[in-house]
Design a protein around this motif. Structure first.
Motif, short mmCIF file in Angstrom:
data_model
loop_
_atom_site.label_atom_id
_atom_site.label_comp_id
_atom_site.label_asym_id
_atom_site.label_seq_id
_atom_site.Cartn_x
_atom_site.Cartn_y
_atom_site.Cartn_z
N GLY A 214 -13.27 1.18 -11.47
CA GLY A 214 -11.97 1.53 -12.05
C GLY A 214 -11.01 2.20 -11.08
N THR A 215 -11.47 2.49 -9.87
CA THR A 215 -10.59 3.10 -8.86
C THR A 215 -10.04 2.02 -7.94
OG1 THR A 215 -12.04 5.06 -8.88
CG2 THR A 215 -10.37 4.95 -7.16
N ALA A 216 -8.73 1.97 -7.81
CA ALA A 216 -8.11 0.98 -6.93
C ALA A 216 -8.16 1.48 -5.49
CB ALA A 216 -6.67 0.75 -7.35
N ALA A 217 -8.39 0.55 -4.56
CA ALA A 217 -8.39 0.89 -3.14
C ALA A 217 -7.67 -0.22 -2.39
CB ALA A 217 -9.83 1.04 -2.63
N SER A 218 -6.96 0.16 -1.34
CA SER A 218 -6.15 -0.82 -0.60
C SER A 218 -7.01 -1.75 0.24
CB SER A 218 -5.17 -0.08 0.31
OG SER A 218 -5.89 0.73 1.22
N THR B 179 -6.86 4.40 0.21
CA THR B 179 -8.27 4.17 -0.08
C THR B 179 -8.96 5.41 -0.65
OG1 THR B 179 -10.25 3.01 0.66
CG2 THR B 179 -9.35 4.67 2.18
N ARG C 37 0.84 -1.20 0.00
CA ARG C 37 0.00 0.00 0.00
C ARG C 37 0.87 1.24 0.00
NH1 ARG C 37 -0.10 -2.80 4.41
NH2 ARG C 37 0.88 -1.67 6.09
N ALA D 133 -7.26 9.16 -4.25
CA ALA D 133 -8.39 8.70 -5.06
C ALA D 133 -9.65 9.36 -4.50
CB ALA D 133 -8.50 7.19 -4.99
N ASP E 70 -7.00 -5.56 -1.10
CA ASP E 70 -7.30 -4.51 -2.09
C ASP E 70 -8.50 -4.89 -2.96
OD1 ASP E 70 -5.32 -6.49 -3.00
OD2 ASP E 70 -5.52 -5.46 -4.91
N VAL E 71 -9.16 -3.86 -3.45
CA VAL E 71 -10.31 -4.03 -4.36
C VAL E 71 -10.23 -2.92 -5.43
CG1 VAL E 71 -11.89 -5.05 -2.65
CG2 VAL E 71 -11.81 -2.56 -2.92
N THR E 72 -10.96 -3.13 -6.51
CA THR E 72 -11.10 -2.06 -7.51
C THR E 72 -12.59 -1.79 -7.68
OG1 THR E 72 -9.06 -2.68 -8.62
CG2 THR E 72 -10.61 -1.36 -9.89
N LEU E 73 -12.97 -0.51 -7.55
CA LEU E 73 -14.38 -0.13 -7.65
C LEU E 73 -14.54 0.92 -8.73
CD1 LEU E 73 -14.95 0.20 -3.81
CD2 LEU E 73 -16.09 -1.49 -5.27
#
Ligand SMILES: Cc1cc2nc3c(=O)[nH]c(=O)nc-3n(C[C@H](O)[C@H](O)[C@H](O)COP(=O)(O)O)c2cc1C
Ligand SMILES: CC(C)CC(=O)C(=O)O
Length: 380
Positions: free
Chosen positions: A98-102, A133, A9, A156, A93-96
């Motif tokens: 198109g935005t990546a988040a830790s 995030t 991260r 983000a 981590d996830v992507t929502l």
């Protein structure tokens, strides 16, 4: 084995452990010990804040039945871990959109951060960036969205919109959010009128103090107060779709019948939310409303939840019941009030570390491994 190494991260505000951050010693209302949990951050914030401001942040509408229900609903659900799955150190981590988040935990849009810390939303954005995030910047922020973005390069950001009766003004706000680099527009649908929070009335807290204002409402002619729009309808979502290419997230959905019209209008994600119990009292806890909304969405779009998330285990419960991610409102404010940017970052890092550990203990390699069979209703 170790659970502290699974996720890369950005930034170093946290340590990846759930141990106390010594630099926050003395902020805890309980004494010299730095806050170790989100609840301790609330006590620390309460000790520091003007009581009127604490009650503005903490309070809910009416008898606060829904406010209490949000947290109580998590206590009624238990996790049912799987064993021996060889999952290895979990990713968080996830992507929502198109935005990546830790982690599957976002910063919910909340107003007036400069009541909690002089740096206000600038500090919150830096904390979100340090934790990697997404911060949803409130339309009612006390720092303009452009200045929030400039204060935290690489953060983000999504932008929360209260559609204003003056659509031309609404469009100017949307353009500002786009120009500031916000990657999604979160349209709050649960506030055709403002809920009455009696704690605010008791304190006579009706407006921001001198020197603070809703900076996203400034429009050349000066600050304008945010209006709630009782005429808000699906037509406004169509107008916003025409207005912007940003993905539109609908915040404040509780009834599963509202999912179909949202999908038909190209809404990109839904947030199951009762506004932290601040709008209509006596509506269900967000967690209790989640399964039906998630079922209606049928994985067509991401479903988020906010309201009452206070532990990493709460995040897992929401994910198991159909959410793709959650957001936290008050806990970030408590971090901000207790320790500014470091405090807010610490709150987020605590949640990330708790999510990571809970995933490991549930036998999950990533947030996507959670399924409805991994929660049970407690029999009491
Ligand atoms: C002090 C405060 C201010 C808020 N301001 C906004 C806002 O400006 N726009 C919005 O859509 N939601 C707002 N909310 C609702 C949050 O986005 C979120 O739904 C709620 O805080 C989640 O519950 P939690 O505080 O239990 O995490 C606010 C909530 C609080 C507590
Ligand atoms: C300024 C308010 C409209 C912000 C809000 O949504 C809230 O206090 O819950």
């Amino acid at each position: 084995m170790t659970t502290g190494t699974g996720t890369a991260r950005a930034g170093g505000a946290g340590t990846g452990t759930a141990g106390p951050d010594a630099s926050l010693a003395g902020t805890s209302g309980a004494g010299a010990q730095p806050p170790l949990t989100l609840r301790e951050f609330e006590a620390a914030a309460r000790a520091r804040l003007d009581p009127a401001h604490y009650d503005y942040f903490a309070g809910g509408a009416g008898d606060e039945v829904t406010l209490r229900a949000n947290e109580a609903a998590f206590a009624r659900v238990a996790l049912l871990p799987r064993v021996l799955r060889g999952a290895g150190p979990p990713r968080t981590d996830v992507t929502l959109l198109g935005t990546a988040a830790s982690m599957p935990v976002l910063v919910a849009p909340t107003a007036f951060h400069r009541l909690a810390d002089p740096e206000g939303e600038r500090a919150t954005a830096r904390a979100a960036a340090a934790t990697g995030t997404i911060m949803i910047v409130s339309m009612a922020a006390t720092v303009a969205v452009e200045d929030v973005a400039a204060a935290a390069p690489g953060a983000a950001l999504w932008f929360q919109l209260y559609v204003q009766p003056d659509l031309a003004f609404t469009e100017r706000v949307v353009r500002r959010a786009e120009a500031a680099g916000c990657a999604a527009l979160v349209v709050t649908a649960d506030s055709p009128a403002r809920g009455v929070r009696e704690r605010e009335l008791r304190h006579g807290f009706l407006d921001l103090p001198d020197g603070l204002r809703c900076e996203n409402m400034r429009d050349g002619a000066g600050t304008r107060s945010i209006a709630m729009s009782p005429e808000l309808s699906w037509d406004h979502i169509d107008r916003l779709r025409e207005m912007t290419a940003l993905p539109i997230v609908l915040k404040g959905v509780l009834h599963p019948a509202d999912v179909r019209p949202a999908l038909d209008r190209g809404v990109a994600a839904l947030v199951v939310s009762n506004h932290g119990g601040r709008q209509l009292d006596a509506v269900p806890a967000a967690l209790d409303a989640l399964p039906a909304v998630a079922a209606a969405a049928g994985r067509a779009v991401p479903v988020l939840l906010d309201g009452g998330v206070r532990r990493g285990t709460d995040v897992l419960k929401a994910l198991a019941l159909g959410a793709d991610a959650v957001a936290v409102g008050r806990p970030v404010i408590w971090g901000l009030a207790a320790g500014g940017e470091r405090g807010a970052a610490r709150v987020l890092e605590l949640l990330r570390a708790e999510v990571e550990l809970a995933l490991a203990l549930c036998g999950c390699a990533s947030p996507g491994d959670l399924a409805p069979d991994m929660v049970v209703r407690r029999p009491w």
